[in-house]
Write an enzyme that holds these catalytic residues in place. Sequence first.
Site, PDB file in Angstrom:
ATOM      1  N   ASN A 110     -13.452  28.190  62.022  1.00 14.95           N
ATOM      2  CA  ASN A 110     -13.089  29.400  62.997  1.00 14.95           C
ATOM      3  C   ASN A 110     -13.996  29.519  63.770  1.00 14.95           C
ATOM      4  OD1 ASN A 110     -10.180  29.087  61.515  1.00 14.95           O
ATOM      5  ND2 ASN A 110     -11.251  30.357  59.900  1.00 14.95           N
ATOM      6  N   ASP A 112     -15.982  32.242  65.049  1.00 14.20           N
ATOM      7  CA  ASP A 112     -15.597  34.119  64.445  1.00 14.20           C
ATOM      8  C   ASP A 112     -15.932  35.310  65.482  1.00 14.20           C
ATOM      9  OD1 ASP A 112     -15.273  33.478  61.795  1.00 14.20           O
ATOM     10  OD2 ASP A 112     -17.093  34.194  61.031  1.00 14.20           O
ATOM     11  N   GLU A 240      -7.639  28.019  53.373  1.00 14.00           N
ATOM     12  CA  GLU A 240      -7.500  28.389  55.228  1.00 14.00           C
ATOM     13  C   GLU A 240      -7.332  27.297  55.530  1.00 14.00           C
ATOM     14  OE1 GLU A 240     -10.810  31.897  56.324  1.00 14.00           O
ATOM     15  OE2 GLU A 240     -10.955  29.998  56.314  1.00 14.00           O
ATOM     16  N   ASN A 284     -12.260  36.502  44.637  1.00 16.47           N
ATOM     17  CA  ASN A 284     -13.702  38.255  44.162  1.00 16.47           C
ATOM     18  C   ASN A 284     -12.686  38.848  42.941  1.00 16.47           C
ATOM     19  OD1 ASN A 284     -11.748  38.793  45.539  1.00 16.47           O
ATOM     20  ND2 ASN A 284     -13.243  38.260  47.401  1.00 16.47           N
ATOM     21  N   ASP A 346     -25.072  42.500  56.320  1.00 16.19           N
ATOM     22  CA  ASP A 346     -22.717  41.770  56.713  1.00 16.19           C
ATOM     23  C   ASP A 346     -23.015  41.248  55.036  1.00 16.19           C
ATOM     24  OD1 ASP A 346     -21.597  40.765  58.062  1.00 16.19           O
ATOM     25  OD2 ASP A 346     -22.517  39.571  59.568  1.00 16.19           O
ATOM     26  N   ASP A 352     -18.294  32.951  50.950  1.00 15.14           N
ATOM     27  CA  ASP A 352     -19.078  31.619  51.160  1.00 15.14           C
ATOM     28  C   ASP A 352     -20.529  31.134  50.806  1.00 15.14           C
ATOM     29  OD1 ASP A 352     -16.347  31.542  52.364  1.00 15.14           O
ATOM     30  OD2 ASP A 352     -17.252  31.895  54.328  1.00 15.14           O
TER      31      ASP A 352
END
Length: 404
Positions: A110, A112, A240, A284, A346, A352
Amino acid sequence: MFLEERREKIIDYLDDMERVSVAWLATTFDVTKETIRSDLAALARQGLVQRCHGGAIIVRRNLQAKLITETGGNFEVLLKRLESQRHKNQHQRKRSKNMKGKVCILGSFNVDIVAKVARFPKGGESLLALGSTLGPGGKGANQAMAASHAGARVHFVSKVGTDQFSQFAFDHLSASDIHSFKLYQTDIEPTGNAIIYVSQENGENMIAIYSGANKTITDDEVAELTHELSTSDVLLLQLENNFSATLNAMKLANTLGVPVIMNPAPFSSDIISCLQYADVVTPNETEASLLSGIEVTDLESAKEAALAIVRKGARRVIITMGSRGALICDNQQFQHIAAFPALSVDTTGAGDAFNGAFAAAIASGDSIAQAATYASAFASLAVEREGASNMPDHQQVAARLAQR
């Protein structure tokens, strides 16, 4: 020697030596140069090698606009044909593992678009961002980056559009430590993208994803994974991509005897139907809650959720719990991996980072507990950096493990 065996040995040699001459191959296999030229031409059509004067070189990075190999449209036929090769492929993986752990990843790429905000906006509210960036992302690409930084030999497969971001993806992956990759292209959908808010209060994030080209992977493109997957120590997947491609990749890995790690993110109820094909499932807290029907709020509720996921078909479960560490459920026995202290900047790529590092450690021969501990240390370093694809290296992780 059968034709398929000879071509497989040619690829094995090129994988080690990068280039080879027609004359050397003809002498080694005791066949004519014309036979070798035919072999190299066939491998070139599959996108595995590039012909050059007098020989060939291995292709490790490929932006492929058109599918070359066709399976005849029946993926189940391919699986049955490969079943007879299973023991040979297991032997090949053991040989490659002695060299270096290899991780095969089918996943997303992707673009971002990240906005830093003082806090998350409320409904209907506009906030001035403190800054913004445009960069590479996608769970598959991020996990491939993490696994390669953790020391694994990574082969990554993804799909992008024919827009300007396809070259952006190719350039980003080419500049990385990822050992080899294949990017397919489609003109039906644009390259996937994600809109990300990162709160400066605590480093937490909110993400909206448009999968785009990631949802258009075909059966034939999954089938082309066969060679790389057959010499891999583990297959790592996320959600995804289109579910049919993900499921077929899991079935292919099972047929080849390759362990599968499934990261069920972003959550989809489809995951329940493929739990039986995964050796380890790594949700998670939120994903574990949705998957199990039990809200995960602490270690005890995480244990209940893990057992519920096992009852639905999972073999082993690792629930990642941020600052609370990770919970392993293996054969209905629990082990808690404490989190490593970190100053969060962050958290966008934390999951990941964990999954990529975990897969790399499993591929290198670590136990599930050793791999989860390594992955926790790796993720603790990743959240101290800006950017989902900005990963630490193995030496930094080793130093953090030594501190504990």
